[in-house]
Design a protein around this motif. Structure first.
Motif, PDB file in Angstrom:
ATOM      1  N   PHE A  99     -30.444  -1.361 -14.525  1.00  0.00           N
ATOM      2  CA  PHE A  99     -29.475  -0.615 -14.760  1.00  0.00           C
ATOM      3  C   PHE A  99     -29.533  -0.031 -13.477  1.00  0.00           C
ATOM      4  N   THR A 100     -28.247   0.457 -12.664  1.00  0.00           N
ATOM      5  CA  THR A 100     -28.323   1.216 -11.611  1.00  0.00           C
ATOM      6  C   THR A 100     -27.108   2.274 -11.734  1.00  0.00           C
ATOM      7  N   GLY A 101     -27.015   2.934 -10.409  1.00  0.00           N
ATOM      8  CA  GLY A 101     -26.018   3.995 -10.670  1.00  0.00           C
ATOM      9  C   GLY A 101     -26.088   4.877 -11.746  1.00  0.00           C
ATOM     10  N   LEU A 102     -27.421   5.627 -11.773  1.00  0.00           N
ATOM     11  CA  LEU A 102     -27.820   6.378 -12.799  1.00  0.00           C
ATOM     12  C   LEU A 102     -27.271   7.693 -12.459  1.00  0.00           C
ATOM     13  N   MET A 103     -26.803   8.487 -13.535  1.00  0.00           N
ATOM     14  CA  MET A 103     -26.372   9.647 -13.509  1.00  0.00           C
ATOM     15  C   MET A 103     -27.132  10.532 -14.599  1.00  0.00           C
ATOM     16  N   PHE A 104     -27.749  11.613 -13.970  1.00  0.00           N
ATOM     17  CA  PHE A 104     -28.522  12.174 -14.842  1.00  0.00           C
ATOM     18  C   PHE A 104     -27.824  13.077 -15.809  1.00  0.00           C
ATOM     19  N   ASN A 105     -28.202  13.108 -17.072  1.00  0.00           N
ATOM     20  CA  ASN A 105     -27.447  13.859 -18.144  1.00  0.00           C
ATOM     21  C   ASN A 105     -28.289  15.106 -18.635  1.00  0.00           C
ATOM     22  N   ASN A 106     -29.499  15.053 -19.277  1.00  0.00           N
ATOM     23  CA  ASN A 106     -30.210  16.171 -19.562  1.00  0.00           C
ATOM     24  C   ASN A 106     -31.602  15.581 -19.728  1.00  0.00           C
ATOM     25  N   TYR A 107     -32.270  16.844 -19.586  1.00  0.00           N
ATOM     26  CA  TYR A 107     -33.796  16.626 -19.600  1.00  0.00           C
ATOM     27  C   TYR A 107     -34.035  17.752 -20.668  1.00  0.00           C
ATOM     28  N   ARG A 108     -34.968  17.355 -21.763  1.00  0.00           N
ATOM     29  CA  ARG A 108     -35.545  18.452 -22.775  1.00  0.00           C
ATOM     30  C   ARG A 108     -37.123  18.294 -23.075  1.00  0.00           C
ATOM     31  N   GLU A 109     -37.736  19.217 -22.859  1.00  0.00           N
ATOM     32  CA  GLU A 109     -39.245  19.289 -23.191  1.00  0.00           C
ATOM     33  C   GLU A 109     -39.631  20.278 -24.486  1.00  0.00           C
ATOM     34  N   THR A 110     -40.317  19.636 -25.272  1.00  0.00           N
ATOM     35  CA  THR A 110     -40.912  20.580 -26.507  1.00  0.00           C
ATOM     36  C   THR A 110     -42.353  20.111 -26.649  1.00  0.00           C
ATOM     37  N   GLY A 111     -43.120  21.124 -27.227  1.00  0.00           N
ATOM     38  CA  GLY A 111     -44.395  20.978 -27.555  1.00  0.00           C
ATOM     39  C   GLY A 111     -45.067  22.313 -27.679  1.00  0.00           C
ATOM     40  N   ASN A 112     -46.463  22.345 -27.960  1.00  0.00           N
ATOM     41  CA  ASN A 112     -47.075  23.083 -28.077  1.00  0.00           C
ATOM     42  C   ASN A 112     -48.513  22.958 -27.297  1.00  0.00           C
ATOM     43  N   LEU A 113     -49.599  23.604 -27.512  1.00  0.00           N
ATOM     44  CA  LEU A 113     -50.951  23.769 -26.763  1.00  0.00           C
ATOM     45  C   LEU A 113     -51.633  22.218 -26.882  1.00  0.00           C
ATOM     46  N   GLU A 114     -51.289  21.481 -28.105  1.00  0.00           N
ATOM     47  CA  GLU A 114     -52.023  20.347 -28.547  1.00  0.00           C
ATOM     48  C   GLU A 114     -51.201  19.174 -27.910  1.00  0.00           C
ATOM     49  N   SER A 115     -49.759  19.257 -28.138  1.00  0.00           N
ATOM     50  CA  SER A 115     -49.105  17.849 -27.693  1.00  0.00           C
ATOM     51  C   SER A 115     -47.672  18.437 -26.892  1.00  0.00           C
ATOM     52  N   GLN A 116     -47.268  17.344 -26.235  1.00  0.00           N
ATOM     53  CA  GLN A 116     -46.236  17.732 -25.381  1.00  0.00           C
ATOM     54  C   GLN A 116     -45.140  16.329 -25.647  1.00  0.00           C
ATOM     55  N   ASN A 117     -43.800  16.912 -25.770  1.00  0.00           N
ATOM     56  CA  ASN A 117     -42.910  15.552 -25.845  1.00  0.00           C
ATOM     57  C   ASN A 117     -41.518  15.936 -24.887  1.00  0.00           C
ATOM     58  N   GLU A 118     -41.191  14.907 -24.030  1.00  0.00           N
ATOM     59  CA  GLU A 118     -39.810  15.135 -23.422  1.00  0.00           C
ATOM     60  C   GLU A 118     -38.946  14.017 -23.637  1.00  0.00           C
ATOM     61  N   SER A 119     -37.993  14.215 -23.279  1.00  0.00           N
ATOM     62  CA  SER A 119     -36.808  13.276 -23.606  1.00  0.00           C
ATOM     63  C   SER A 119     -35.734  13.661 -22.273  1.00  0.00           C
ATOM     64  N   ILE A 120     -35.248  12.460 -21.836  1.00  0.00           N
ATOM     65  CA  ILE A 120     -34.451  12.339 -20.752  1.00  0.00           C
ATOM     66  C   ILE A 120     -33.212  11.455 -21.051  1.00  0.00           C
ATOM     67  N   SER A 121     -32.042  11.823 -20.809  1.00  0.00           N
ATOM     68  CA  SER A 121     -30.820  11.170 -21.109  1.00  0.00           C
ATOM     69  C   SER A 121     -30.193  11.154 -19.877  1.00  0.00           C
ATOM     70  N   LEU A 122     -29.765   9.756 -19.911  1.00  0.00           N
ATOM     71  CA  LEU A 122     -28.570   9.523 -18.453  1.00  0.00           C
ATOM     72  C   LEU A 122     -27.946   8.313 -18.709  1.00  0.00           C
ATOM     73  N   THR A 123     -26.857   8.017 -17.627  1.00  0.00           N
ATOM     74  CA  THR A 123     -26.070   7.107 -17.991  1.00  0.00           C
ATOM     75  C   THR A 123     -26.175   6.364 -16.626  1.00  0.00           C
ATOM     76  N   ALA A 124     -26.035   4.906 -17.133  1.00  0.00           N
ATOM     77  CA  ALA A 124     -25.983   3.805 -15.701  1.00  0.00           C
ATOM     78  C   ALA A 124     -24.517   3.247 -15.834  1.00  0.00           C
ATOM     79  N   THR A 125     -24.082   3.131 -14.648  1.00  0.00           N
ATOM     80  CA  THR A 125     -22.742   2.641 -14.264  1.00  0.00           C
ATOM     81  C   THR A 125     -22.777   1.153 -14.238  1.00  0.00           C
ATOM     82  N   LYS A 126     -23.924   0.586 -13.815  1.00  0.00           N
ATOM     83  CA  LYS A 126     -23.844  -0.574 -13.563  1.00  0.00           C
ATOM     84  C   LYS A 126     -24.821  -1.441 -14.167  1.00  0.00           C
ATOM     85  N   ARG A 127     -24.451  -2.477 -14.830  1.00  0.00           N
ATOM     86  CA  ARG A 127     -25.692  -3.414 -15.515  1.00  0.00           C
ATOM     87  C   ARG A 127     -25.970  -4.725 -14.717  1.00  0.00           C
TER      88      ARG A 127
END
Length: 147
Positions: A99-127
């Motif tokens: 997957f190429t032609g990546l367009m960055f849509n969203n970045y989200r990070e949640t967590g506390n002192l014990e654990s962290q979770n991140e989520s990234i959303s993007l769109t690929a224009t070519k496969r």
């Protein structure tokens, strides 16, 4: 030469690559295909007589990834995904999907002192799909992989 070591839970089949180098191993991801299909109507007919295939985009969500070449402080994934030449590669047996032609849509990070979770959303224009290293059409790959 020793085999590359993977962290617990790493997926050996999905990578974020930069100029052919595997930079991140993706642990959790989802890929959704979007197509802009239009129905074609005949004059005076209420029922559609066909459809046109529109452009395809691929929505990709990455929940977590493990740095392979860089430490997280040196090259964060959300910065890397914004750079030209970055691609996401998925391996299924002898099948390879890039997957190429990546367009960055969203970045989200949640967590506390014990654990962290991140989520990234993007769109690929070519496969591009490959079987045994040879390019193959998207429709043929989709039928062969049962998708």
């Amino acid at each position: 030469m020793t085999a590359r070591q993977y962290a617990a839970g790493a997926n050996k089949g999905v990578y974020v690559e930069k100029e052919g180098n595997k930079i991140y191993s993706v642990q959790s991801h989802s890929i959704e295909e979007n197509s802009s299909v239009r129905l074609v109507h005949e004059y005076g007919n209420k029922e559609a007589v066909g459809q046109t295939d529109g452009s395809r985009t691929h929505s990709i969500s990455i929940e977590s990834a493990i740095a392979m070449e860089y430490t997280d402080d040196t090259m964060p994934l959300y910065i890397l995904l914004r750079e030209p030449g970055t691609e996401i590669t998925r391996y299924i047996g002898e099948w390879k999907t890039v997957f190429t032609g990546l367009m960055f849509n969203n970045y989200r990070e949640t967590g506390n002192l014990e654990s962290q979770n991140e989520s990234i959303s993007l769109t690929a224009t070519k496969r591009q799909d490959f079987f045994k290293g040879k390019p193959i059409s998207f429709d043929k790959a989709r039928n062969a992989l049962g998708r």
